[in-house]
Design a protein around this motif. Structure first.
Motif, short mmCIF file in Angstrom:
data_model
loop_
_atom_site.label_atom_id
_atom_site.label_comp_id
_atom_site.label_asym_id
_atom_site.label_seq_id
_atom_site.Cartn_x
_atom_site.Cartn_y
_atom_site.Cartn_z
N GLU A 190 98.73 50.95 35.62
CA GLU A 190 98.76 49.49 35.42
C GLU A 190 97.36 48.92 35.28
O GLU A 190 97.16 47.94 34.54
N GLU A 191 96.37 49.48 35.99
CA GLU A 191 95.01 48.95 35.91
C GLU A 191 94.47 49.04 34.49
O GLU A 191 93.77 48.12 34.02
N ILE A 192 94.79 50.13 33.77
CA ILE A 192 94.33 50.29 32.38
C ILE A 192 95.08 49.32 31.46
O ILE A 192 94.49 48.71 30.57
N ILE A 193 96.37 49.18 31.71
CA ILE A 193 97.18 48.25 30.91
C ILE A 193 96.68 46.82 31.09
O ILE A 193 96.58 46.04 30.12
N ASP A 194 96.36 46.43 32.33
CA ASP A 194 95.85 45.07 32.59
C ASP A 194 94.55 44.81 31.85
O ASP A 194 94.32 43.71 31.33
N ILE A 195 93.67 45.81 31.80
CA ILE A 195 92.41 45.64 31.08
C ILE A 195 92.67 45.38 29.59
O ILE A 195 92.04 44.50 28.97
N ALA A 196 93.61 46.13 29.04
CA ALA A 196 93.94 45.94 27.62
C ALA A 196 94.48 44.53 27.36
O ALA A 196 94.14 43.89 26.36
N LYS A 197 95.31 44.02 28.28
CA LYS A 197 95.88 42.69 28.12
C LYS A 197 94.84 41.59 28.29
O LYS A 197 94.87 40.56 27.61
N GLN A 198 93.92 41.80 29.22
CA GLN A 198 93.06 40.70 29.67
C GLN A 198 91.69 40.66 29.02
O GLN A 198 90.95 39.68 29.23
N HIS A 199 91.33 41.65 28.22
CA HIS A 199 89.92 41.72 27.81
C HIS A 199 89.51 40.60 26.85
O HIS A 199 88.32 40.36 26.65
N HIS A 200 90.49 39.92 26.24
CA HIS A 200 90.16 38.74 25.42
C HIS A 200 90.53 37.44 26.12
O HIS A 200 90.18 36.36 25.62
N GLY A 201 91.23 37.53 27.25
CA GLY A 201 91.59 36.32 27.98
C GLY A 201 92.36 35.33 27.14
O GLY A 201 93.35 35.67 26.48
N THR A 202 91.89 34.10 27.15
CA THR A 202 92.47 33.04 26.31
C THR A 202 91.42 32.51 25.34
O THR A 202 91.39 31.32 25.01
N SER A 203 90.53 33.39 24.91
CA SER A 203 89.41 32.96 24.06
C SER A 203 89.90 32.55 22.67
O SER A 203 91.01 32.88 22.24
N LEU A 204 89.04 31.87 21.97
CA LEU A 204 89.37 31.27 20.67
C LEU A 204 88.82 32.15 19.54
O LEU A 204 87.68 32.63 19.60
N LEU A 205 89.65 32.37 18.51
CA LEU A 205 89.19 33.05 17.29
C LEU A 205 88.49 32.02 16.42
O LEU A 205 89.10 31.37 15.55
N LYS A 206 87.20 31.82 16.66
CA LYS A 206 86.48 30.72 16.02
C LYS A 206 86.43 30.86 14.50
O LYS A 206 86.54 29.87 13.77
N PHE A 207 86.24 32.09 14.00
CA PHE A 207 86.06 32.27 12.56
C PHE A 207 87.29 31.77 11.79
O PHE A 207 87.19 30.97 10.86
N ALA A 263 76.03 48.44 38.55
CA ALA A 263 74.92 47.58 38.99
C ALA A 263 75.35 46.58 40.05
O ALA A 263 74.54 46.16 40.88
N ILE A 264 76.63 46.18 40.04
CA ILE A 264 77.11 45.20 41.02
C ILE A 264 78.05 45.83 42.05
O ILE A 264 78.62 45.12 42.89
N GLY A 265 78.23 47.15 42.00
CA GLY A 265 79.08 47.80 42.98
C GLY A 265 80.55 47.83 42.63
O GLY A 265 81.39 48.14 43.48
N ALA A 266 80.91 47.51 41.40
CA ALA A 266 82.31 47.60 40.96
C ALA A 266 82.61 49.04 40.56
O ALA A 266 81.75 49.91 40.59
N ASN A 267 83.87 49.28 40.17
CA ASN A 267 84.31 50.64 39.83
C ASN A 267 83.90 50.96 38.40
O ASN A 267 84.57 50.60 37.43
N GLY A 268 82.78 51.65 38.26
CA GLY A 268 82.27 51.97 36.94
C GLY A 268 83.15 52.93 36.18
O GLY A 268 83.30 52.83 34.95
N LEU A 269 83.76 53.87 36.90
CA LEU A 269 84.62 54.84 36.23
C LEU A 269 85.87 54.17 35.67
O LEU A 269 86.31 54.46 34.55
N LEU A 270 86.46 53.26 36.43
CA LEU A 270 87.61 52.51 35.93
C LEU A 270 87.23 51.70 34.70
O LEU A 270 88.00 51.62 33.72
N ALA A 271 86.05 51.09 34.71
CA ALA A 271 85.61 50.30 33.56
C ALA A 271 85.43 51.19 32.33
O ALA A 271 85.81 50.81 31.20
N ARG A 272 84.86 52.37 32.54
CA ARG A 272 84.66 53.28 31.40
C ARG A 272 86.00 53.67 30.77
O ARG A 272 86.18 53.56 29.55
N VAL A 273 86.92 54.11 31.59
CA VAL A 273 88.22 54.55 31.07
C VAL A 273 88.98 53.37 30.47
O VAL A 273 89.62 53.48 29.42
N GLY A 274 88.94 52.22 31.15
CA GLY A 274 89.61 51.03 30.62
C GLY A 274 89.04 50.63 29.28
O GLY A 274 89.79 50.21 28.36
#
Length: 713
Positions: free
Chosen positions: A589-606, A522-533
């Motif tokens: 590396e692109e797939i590995i980066d997605i695995a590392k970054q998908h939670h960022g520095t977010s907080l486990l609130k529960f 929808a925004i012109g990013a790489n949809g296939l990379l997002a799917r596989v990641g």
């Protein structure tokens, strides 16, 4: 302090290594480009004597003005310019005014004499003689008129009736005005007088008035056109500037075989430089400057890729190898290309654009396409130094741009074939365009042959791209859409492991993949990379699958038996466990980066709130992922979709309103928490992502009909 210095040192080392690779690669390309194109600008020289016979046909290697011939042509043109004269309108108006004054005075005299006789009581007084009338007339006329017109002419004029005078005056003034406006010069005064007299002669007027007007012409017509130095000089300058220079065109035959070398031919040969060996140095310098600029642009583009995407050794080698392949193919085809066969149409130029877009980036493909087109215009110049084959350059550039545009949303290798069909149509249109613009007559067979060359170019481009792409992917470790398609297969070992050991997580990953791909497209990013990641982003959960709620089917939650801090540690480790597993299996590396970054520095609130109830002094740092935050658009979108899918799945009765509320809340929380600060997403793109995710989820969780159950008998 030591750690900071180490990081700076590492950054400097990394930056220097990057520039070292870029500089070495561009130097290699510069040498290769120079070797491939030097004979296209090198001028062949001859040892020729005057009045000897030419041993071969010699063409001009350059386009050059023949200044001596141009000066001769200019001189003849300037000499042919006539002198310019300026007509003095005041003189014209003055002569017309004198004629009006003369006729008006005679008419006034007649009126005064008639009125005097009517009012006179002495009827016996004799009427005025013509001589007396002339004397009275001379008293009221301007001195210029009385001095220029004889008494006899005035006497004849007063004797003519007023009606004849008025008719003669009208005709005379028209002829006089026209003649004077055309300009009367000293040398053509008599011809102007004769012209007016001829007009009078053949008019239907009284003979007496004709005689008067003929005599009056000598007085009325005077010189009113004078030589204008400035206008004449300007006219000669304009004439000189309008002369087209005499140009010797590149490729023009100066002397044919066995033709005598005359002085004129010898001067032309000397002028175009085929007798001067030292002049070969300058084309080499010019070519060096062109190649320097081209390689500078390539280096700048590599640096841009390094800033916005990962530039590794594989991508640099890819650019070098693709450039070498394309230039080598050009050189081979140019050997067999002549001005007649137009064989450059068959050159598979789009191969470079297709490969670079797949392996590097679309922008890099566009930039290098323009550079390849420039080099192609040099290579296909029929070895005429100083000239560029503009037609070949335009054909190469448009063919490559068509390839870049048409290769969109690659799902399989058929996408390259489909792009090849579009390139073929584009190439044929360009060929037909050139034919129509040439003003030359072409036989239908010629048009068919040239369009067939264009179609063959597209076919060869697609075949070469499909054949070379696996080499670059495997040998250089570059991630392409084709590679991504292979990684998306459920038969991949890690995906099989995820499906068998953590089926809930596998289902969750598939849902995240669907949402992420739709949002990226929808925004012109790489949809296939997002799917596989997204398929691989939670593969780390297979280390302890039962500690994640989607895999806790008919079992007790193990988190109930451990402390919140231990639970948080297990949950927080899963992105990094996954990245380690992906590295071991040599995923990109692109797939590995997605695995590392998908939670960022977010907080486990529960678990944070749970621990806070026991220990109020607890800090958020213990319950936050260490990061990094999402760095790419695809990673950020997966981060959003991961949270959204889990939250929506937890709803008991998902409605459209609830879905919109929870999606908006999650995105706002991530923005407020700074999780999207390091990614390139704009606010406009985030709004589009939000709407897209909501629409997709509404389609997934649409309302269903509640079928009635059969009552047990």
């Amino acid at each position: 302090m030591f750690k900071k210095r180490f990081n700076v040192s590492a950054w400097i080392k990394k930056s220097s290594n990057k520039w070292l690779m870029i500089i070495l690669s561009t130097i290699l390309l510069a040498v290769f480009f120079f070797v491939m194109t030097i004979n296209n600008v090198h001028t062949e020289t001859y040892e020729i004597e005057r009045f000897s016979r030419a041993q071969e046909t010699i063409r001009s290697p350059v386009t050059m003005e023949n200044e001596q011939e141009t000066e001769r042509k200019t001189r003849e043109t300037v000499q042919a310019v006539e002198d310019r004269y300026d007509i003095d309108q005041e003189i014209t108006d003055e002569r017309v005014a004198y004629v009006n004054e003369l006729f008006d005075a005679v008419n006034k005299l007649d009126q005064d004499i008639g009125a005097g006789q009517d009012n006179s009581e002495d009827t016996s007084s004799p009427p005025l003689s013509n001589q007396e009338k002339v004397q009275r007339l001379k008293q009221i006329l301007s001195p210029e008129i009385t001095e220029g017109i004889s008494d006899d002419l005035l006497s004849q004029l007063v004797e003519i009736s007023e009606n004849d005078r008025n008719n003669g005056k009208k005709l005379f003034l028209e002829s006089l005005t026209e003649t004077m406006n055309n300009g009367v010069r000293t040398e053509n005064t008599q011809s102007a007088i004769t012209s007016i007299n001829q007009t009078i002669k053949y008019e239907a007027l009284n003979t007496d008035i004709k005689n008067v007007l003929t005599s009056l012409t000598e007085f009325a017509v005077v010189e009113n056109s004078f030589f204008d130095v400035d206008k004449t000089a300007n006219a000669r300058k304009e004439a000189a500037s309008s002369v087209d220079p005499v140009v010797i065109r590149a490729g023009e035959i100066i002397v044919r075989e066995e033709q005598i070398i005359t002085n004129e031919i010898y001067e032309k040969l000397d002028l175009v430089g085929v007798l001067d060996k030292e002049r070969n140095l300058f084309p080499g310098i010019g070519l060096s400057l062109l190649i320097f600029l081209i390689c500078f642009i390539i280096a700048h583009e590599m640096n841009w890729v390094a800033k916005h995407h990962q530039l590794d050794r594989g991508k640099i080698i890819s650019i070098v190898l693709i450039s070498i392949i394309i230039l080598s193919l050009m050189k081979i085809v140019s050997i067999y290309t002549t001005q007649v066969n137009q064989l450059f149409y068959v050159m598979p130029i789009a191969t470079g654009a297709l490969l670079i877009k797949q392996l590097i980036h679309e922008r890099s493909a566009i930039v290098l396409s323009g550079l390849y087109a420039i080099l192609g215009s040099v290579i296909f110049n029929n070895q005429i130094p100083g000239s560029l084959h503009v037609e070949a350059g335009i054909y190469f550039f448009l063919s490559q741009i068509a390839a870049i545009i048409l290769l969109m949303n690659v799902k399989d290798r058929l996408a390259i074939v489909k792009a090849g069909l579009g390139i073929g149509i584009t190439n044929m249109i360009i060929v037909v365009l050139f034919i129509f613009l040439s003003f030359e007559k072409y036989a239908l067979s010629d048009i068919f042959i040239q369009t067939s060359f264009a179609a063959a170019s597209a076919f060869l481009s697609a075949v070469l791209t499909i054949g070379l792409l696996p080499f670059f992917e495997t040998s250089l470790g570059i991630l392409s859409d084709i590679k991504l398609l292979q990684l998306s297969s459920p038969n991949q070992p890690l995906l099989k492991k995820l499906l068998t050991e953590a089926p809930g997580t596998y289902h969750h990953s598939v849902m995240v993949a669907n949402l992420s791909e739709t949002a990226c497209e929808a925004i012109g990013a790489n949809g296939l990379l997002a799917r596989v990641g997204a398929y691989y982003h939670d593969v780390g959960k297979t280390v302890r699958p039962h500690y994640f709620i989607e895999n806790q089917l008919a079992i007790k939650n193990p988190h109930d038996t451990i402390t919140p801090e231990e639970s948080a540690k297990i949950i927080i480790n899963h992105p990094y466990d996954g990245a380690e597993m992906l590295s071991k299996h040599r995923l990109p590396e692109e797939i590995i980066d997605i695995a590392k970054q998908h939670h960022g520095t977010s907080l486990l609130k529960f678990f944070y709130i749970k621990e806070q109830g026991k220990n109020p002094a607890v800090t958020e740092d213990q319950f936050r992922y260490p990061g990094p935050k999402p760095q790419s658009s695809e990673s950020a979108i997966i981060s959003i979709c991961d949270s959204v899918e889990a939250a929506v799945r937890s709803l008991k009765e998902p409605t459209e309103v609830k879905i919109e509320e929870i999606v908006t809340s999650i995105i706002n929380n991530k923005m407020t928490d700074g999780q999207l600060d390091d990614c390139p997403l704009t606010l406009k793109e985030i709004n589009i992502i939000q709407r897209t995710i909501c629409n997709t989820l509404k389609g997934i969780f649409h309302s269903r009909i509640q079928y009635p159950m059969k009552e047990a008998k």
